[in-house]
Motif scaffolding. Sequence first.
Motif, PDB file in Angstrom:
ATOM      1  N   THR C 289      24.932  -2.841 -24.996  1.00  0.00           N
ATOM      2  CA  THR C 289      24.473  -2.333 -26.295  1.00  0.00           C
ATOM      3  C   THR C 289      23.435  -3.292 -26.896  1.00  0.00           C
ATOM      4  O   THR C 289      22.452  -2.855 -27.494  1.00  0.00           O
ATOM      5  N   THR C 727      20.226   5.588 -29.536  1.00  0.00           N
ATOM      6  CA  THR C 727      20.544   5.705 -28.107  1.00  0.00           C
ATOM      7  C   THR C 727      20.856   4.316 -27.540  1.00  0.00           C
ATOM      8  O   THR C 727      20.197   3.840 -26.624  1.00  0.00           O
ATOM      9  N   ASN C 729      23.498   3.183 -25.984  1.00  0.00           N
ATOM     10  CA  ASN C 729      24.357   2.993 -24.811  1.00  0.00           C
ATOM     11  C   ASN C 729      24.053   4.085 -23.787  1.00  0.00           C
ATOM     12  O   ASN C 729      23.258   4.988 -24.035  1.00  0.00           O
ATOM     13  N   PHE C 730      24.713   3.987 -22.631  1.00  0.00           N
ATOM     14  CA  PHE C 730      24.416   4.907 -21.537  1.00  0.00           C
ATOM     15  C   PHE C 730      24.981   6.313 -21.754  1.00  0.00           C
ATOM     16  O   PHE C 730      24.762   7.194 -20.938  1.00  0.00           O
ATOM     17  N   TYR C 731      25.721   6.544 -22.842  1.00  0.00           N
ATOM     18  CA  TYR C 731      26.087   7.928 -23.161  1.00  0.00           C
ATOM     19  C   TYR C 731      24.867   8.652 -23.727  1.00  0.00           C
ATOM     20  O   TYR C 731      24.506   9.745 -23.309  1.00  0.00           O
TER      21      TYR C 731
END
Lengths: 283, 160, 819
Positions: C289, C727, C729-731
């Motif tokens: 993050t 945005t 994080n990888f979610y």
Amino acid sequence: MLLREVDYARPATVEEAISLLAKYEGARPLAGGQTIVNVMKARVAAPDVLVDLADLDELRTIGFSSDGLLEIGAMVTYTQLMGSSEVEVARPILAEVASTIADVQVRNRGTVGGNVCVSDPTNHLPPLLTTLGATFTIQGGSGERTVSAEEFFIGVYVTAVGEGELLTKIGVPPSSGSGDGFAGVTIGKHGTYIVNAAATISGDGARIALGCVGATPVRATAMEERLAGSDFSEESIRSAADGLGASLDPPSDVHGSSDFRRHLAEVSAVRAVSQAAERRTGA
Amino acid sequence: MMDAPARSRAISLEVNGEQIEMEVQARRLLVHFIRDDLGLTGTHVGCDTGNCGACTIHLDGEPVKSCMALAVQADGAKIRTVEGLAAEGELTPLQQAFNTHHALQCGYCTPGMLMSATALLERTPHPTEEEVRYALQGNLCRCTGYVNIVEAVIAVGGSA
Amino acid sequence: MTTVTEQPTTTLKRGYVGQSIPRKEDRRLVQGLGTFFDDVRRHGMGYVHFVRSPYAHAKIVSIDVSKALELEGVYGTITGDEVAIHTDPFFEMSVEPGGNIKDYALAVGRVRFMGEPVAAVCAATRELARDAADLVEVDYDPLPVLVDAEESLKDDVVLHDDAGSNVVWSGVFNWGDVDEALAEADHVVKIDRLHFHRFSSTPLECAGALVEYDKGTGEWTLTCNHQMPGVGAIWMAPALRTGIDKLRFVTHDIGGGFGNKICLHPQYVVLCLMARKLGRPVQWTEWRTDQHTANAHGNERTFLDVEVAVKADGTMTGFKVKALDDCGAFPRYEPLGCIIWAQVTPGLYGWRNIQVDFTQVCTNKSPVSPNRGYSRMQHLWLTERIIDIVATELGLDPVDVRKKNYVKAEQMPYETPNGCFYDSGDYAAALDIALDLIDYGSIEQRRKEAASRGKLLGFGIGSTLDSGTNNFGQSTLLNPDLQFSGNNEAASVKLDIFGEVVVTIGTVPQGQGHETTAAQVVADILGCPPEQVNVRRGHDTWFNSHAGFSGTYASQFAFTGLGAVKGAAELVREDMIQLAAAVLQAPAEAIELADGFARIKDGPEEAALPFMALGAIVNANNAFFPPDFNPTLNHRYVCRPNFGMVDTEKKTGQLTLTYATQIHAALVEIDPETGEVEIVDYAAVDDCGVRINPQIVEGQVHGATAHAIGAALSEEFVYDEEGTLLTANFYDYHVPHAMDMPPLKTGAMESPSPVAPLGAKGMGEGGGGGIHCIGAAIQDALQAAGKAIVYTSCNPPHRVWSMLQDPEATRANVEVVSK
């Protein structure tokens, strides 16, 4: 990435788990941990006590009740759901949808109970279980109660499971000729849903629920009513969906505006209903 | 007697065939237990949200992400990490195929990829491309575009 | 996988070079036995956690660390006030106003982006360090936030009072006569606005370092993953008020870099201060993050008021554009991005009249840094968008219009309007390979078939160049006072006592296989198998194997890195031949090195010395040497390419040396109901001259393509009006996984570089071909549903859906004026 201090207990029975949850303020059950550990890593939430349900084998079973209801223990993993012959016979949509949740590793740990108790609006199972007419059995210090999906999902991260209570199992009626469908748009294949829709068509008509458009699954009741007695042709499904988007008040975020979600809700509902219609065997 | 909640717990588990007994903090993530407490640094951390799969290990034979489990949850479990794949330095066919097919560049995602692919091959010895991609979906790689990784796994299945 | 390999036209002798030998690095990495910085431990080391700003722009009223210090197990803290006392601001590259910016290792008095480090704490465990960071109390006074480059330009709010303006740098580049070209054009195509979005390669290993301070010598050792330590040291040493020789950078294995690990000096300076203050080793591991929020984004660039001169036959003679670049809160490496695009000024095209009015501004967003395809990718996206928008507007075929306007093979080497030399290549031939791979002839039939399923099919091309080996003299276009020019890279090769060939390289690889390719080159020169060549892992400043600009960046290893390896190996070879000639009493011309021996050509079997004998004589048994005979078998070589100086008046010069070509072609299907885009066919053709190791080259092509596909369809750093990254994080920042990636078809050509030591061109970065061809394919698909024009480089479902809903809004951007 790094958690706050937390106390941990691993009870041996459901009763012990419930008494721990009741005794300690700020105690939370730990099922597969695929959401709560993440949330704790971000320090967005910090329960004081984690009550690990790992040893409660009675919550890991899939079977049928005496009246033929498919009963799924709260600690059943997605992988277990995918491999279950009971699910395949009674309600294969559950395995089909489970097989698209996240990835292999998450499916190996993540549980059905965790998925619904988190009540994340983007989760797969809440709208699906809503259309399937599932029931949720909650056990507390003073006994057991069973609620419907509409009663179970209360808000974002909030369910009917109160303090000192535990979701123990979910009951799903077997399909008996009805058809089930699930559709939506994700961020990448098998990613988080932007909007999803679940549909079930049985002799009683259509049940449709939408995910990601409200705090809890939203039943498309007007569309359901318009489909009463329908021949489920593409044209009739599409015209039944007309106005569904306008009836919703979905959130806007980086993956789509409220308008885009309204539109996707209609598209997803049409697709889920079409799929369900194709799959009816009792029709 | 009921287990009272505690900040730490003595855990006992098997890691790559070796029995381990250790007192760990309840908040210790399994991946940090493996890396920092056991010194098995082949298991990597690539994100903080459970997306990347670099921390994938086998827990009781199943691939799981060790950053989404607490060390205390592994009490009583059997764990296998990437270091447990090549016995006595003899590479497994999959490890060998990763080399032959150039399935790694920086090598950071590789341990997790190998653990996911090993689990797949144990269950499905001759996977199709679709099955390989499905099994590796939880492992991100930023170097290879997955092309040669998928090819390597399929090749092992084909030669088995 | 389909691989089409044209017959190489090179005359270079090939042995191990040119072969896809499996990598030497892999054996340790597949066993989990690589050593990444976070794997290294030291006795008594402390873990560092940064306290980061929750605001995008605010005054720091106060920082109170007392509660953190009271926590048991906390070793100490550092705040911006201490940084301001003990360090100087980092060197700024730009002229005024940007050059006046004061950039410290921690925020001093003010935060300028969300996630900016304001304090650091060090504790006995990772968890405790974070606990302590949570106890640091910072009082902020929020300020108005700038998240839009055009707003920044107005200077209503100014980020850096010392600069007095948000403009970092601005300048007009003018080559040929674009006004005349526009006046003489039959059509002028005008495009109001195009936007290249913010994303980054997000290497899977985040940044970090373990830093030790030696109080006796005043030296710091950084066990780290900085990918360009030479430049890191140039920033850090003056800030720390020390000499460059006091900073020892050590890297082992690095988990990907892609440019995102070039600007780590602010955090590293904090670690140096902490290690010195506490008298103990300190370690910092960046979390994902943090990486997304506050490390290194790629340049975001808006192109305004584009005008393109087009002749009646489709020949394009020039264009003009205003480019507005958003570098985030601090420019750092970044002012160079104002210049580096000029390496590929005309793209692949023959237009001679180009005007670029370039301005870079600061905003309250994460600082940017080099990112795979750095600065050229943005510009090439512009040229490709121009070509496809012109083609769409004038009804030209995208293949024909490219072939008509491409620089021709017979024009090579081709001097661009700004004095760069495209060294070799045949763009039209490469395009034909791509078209074959994708079965171009069947597209209309496939379009109909897709339409019958309710899908919109589109075809697109991305033609790009990967310019390799920076001439740092281009920095003088930014600031004539900068004392940088040329480039260099070092390597050393030695033959040790028992015959071991040992190579050190300065290139700080992060997965590019340098241990393998360097061994291939050395093996050919010394006449031994690559297995006998031990290329040391990583980088260590103490080995003296590096030069000023050492590192793996700017697609230059094949030139400077291997050029240095080749040079050093040839010096060792010469020593070996002289030594063997002396021992075997033969003329040097009669000695050959082969199969691990120095021997007399066609001589008797016993007239051969194994490498071991040579190594032992020189290193351990040398008393018999005559006084003037001194072979060392140990050489360092610096590869210094010839560039010549840059003309700062005309803004011309040889900015880089080699130009690898990439032609990508994509077929996409759009679901018009949802805006989802699926890539159904994809071909990538690469021409990087001689391929040292074709398998490694192909791996780089795959990786660059995956980055481009991610960027084209989902990867985007999006901010809200408060400057919060949405945005983080990888979610939400979705990078392609194995199920998202389409099957890739790859093809190759080899047009050897006439200027590179091995005929090999740098090629790792690619030019973002996937971003261009997918955007073009989406535009092509949309022609059947409203004729929208693709105006941005990232097109996730919601954006495609908007284009379907309101194509006119995108078309309003474009105007054609015809004579």
